[in-house]
Structures are given as C-alpha cells and as structure tokens.
Motif scaffolding. Structure first.
Motif, PDB file in Angstrom:
ATOM      1  N   UNK A  86       0.683  -1.069  -0.404  1.00 22.84           N
ATOM      2  CA  UNK A  86      -0.063   0.170  -0.192  1.00 22.84           C
ATOM      3  C   UNK A  86       1.103   1.648  -0.129  1.00 22.84           C
ATOM      4  N   UNK A  87       2.016   1.191   0.088  1.00 22.48           N
ATOM      5  CA  UNK A  87       2.801   2.212  -0.211  1.00 22.48           C
ATOM      6  C   UNK A  87       3.711   2.906   1.193  1.00 22.48           C
ATOM      7  N   UNK A  88       3.724   2.268   2.712  1.00 25.30           N
ATOM      8  CA  UNK A  88       3.301   2.086   4.000  1.00 25.30           C
ATOM      9  C   UNK A  88       4.489   1.757   3.981  1.00 25.30           C
ATOM     10  N   UNK A  89       6.066   2.287   4.634  1.00 25.22           N
ATOM     11  CA  UNK A  89       6.883   1.452   5.114  1.00 25.22           C
ATOM     12  C   UNK A  89       6.593   0.916   6.461  1.00 25.22           C
ATOM     13  N   UNK A  90       7.020  -0.416   6.805  1.00 22.82           N
ATOM     14  CA  UNK A  90       6.261  -2.068   7.872  1.00 22.82           C
ATOM     15  C   UNK A  90       8.136  -2.032   8.502  1.00 22.82           C
ATOM     16  N   UNK A  91       9.117  -1.532   8.026  1.00 19.38           N
ATOM     17  CA  UNK A  91       9.717  -1.963   9.105  1.00 19.38           C
ATOM     18  C   UNK A  91      10.377  -2.489   9.830  1.00 19.38           C
ATOM     19  N   UNK A  92       9.617  -2.024  11.331  1.00 21.76           N
ATOM     20  CA  UNK A  92       9.581  -2.388  12.531  1.00 21.76           C
ATOM     21  C   UNK A  92       8.223  -3.665  12.195  1.00 21.76           C
ATOM     22  N   UNK A  93       7.508  -4.206  11.517  1.00 20.47           N
ATOM     23  CA  UNK A  93       6.719  -5.112  11.756  1.00 20.47           C
ATOM     24  C   UNK A  93       7.461  -6.634  10.967  1.00 20.47           C
ATOM     25  N   UNK A  94       8.569  -6.007   9.739  1.00 17.16           N
ATOM     26  CA  UNK A  94       8.998  -7.190   9.743  1.00 17.16           C
ATOM     27  C   UNK A  94      10.058  -7.868  10.711  1.00 17.16           C
ATOM     28  N   UNK A  95      10.969  -6.539  11.341  1.00 17.11           N
ATOM     29  CA  UNK A  95      11.697  -6.650  11.833  1.00 17.11           C
ATOM     30  C   UNK A  95      10.547  -7.318  13.168  1.00 17.11           C
TER      31      UNK A  95
END
Length: 83
Positions: free
Chosen positions: A53-62
């Motif tokens: 959707x175009x939103x960075x979700x690095x914390x969720x992946x980590x």
C-alpha cells in the motif's frame, strides 16, 4: 492530472497501509510473549500488505522475524527438557 477520486483513493490506500502497519507491530510485540510462530507469520503478512500500500513497515517485519526465530530457538533449547 489527478482528480478528487484519485486523491481519495490514494489517501484510502495510505490509511489502509498504516492500519496494516500498526496491526503488524501489535502482533509482533504480542508474539514475543505468546504464540511466536503463528503471530510472527501473521505480522509478516500484514507488514508486507502495508508495504504494497506504499507504507514502510520495517518494524513489523523485524518483529515478525524476531518472533519466529526466538520461538524456534526457544523450542530447540527446551526440547531436551521435555517441556
């Protein structure tokens, strides 16, 4: 040229992406304490949905990867003790 409908659709996608991001972080944090593997997988899926959707979700992946890895390590360490 963007129209009002295009702008509204883009804003809806961003809002949906932020909701997915928030959900992935919440599942990742809860997964640290209970149900690490299932919640880690779910958090990873929601984080990937947020990124589409175009939103960075690095914390969720980590957090998702940490959940899965820690759950596997926990299972391997406790296996000899038959717990």
């Amino acid at each position: 040229m963007t129209t009002v409908t295009d702008t509204t659709d883009i804003e809806f996608q961003r809002r949906l992406g932020r909701t997915y991001k928030r959900t992935s972080i919440i599942m990742g944090v809860i997964g640290m304490f209970v149900l690490g593997i299932p919640l880690g997988i779910a958090a990873f899926i929601y984080a990937r949905k947020a990124e589409t959707q175009g939103v960075k979700a690095t914390a969720g992946i980590v957090l998702a990867v940490m959940d899965i890895v820690l759950a596997i390590v926990f299972l391997v360490v406790l296996k000899p003790f038959n717990i």
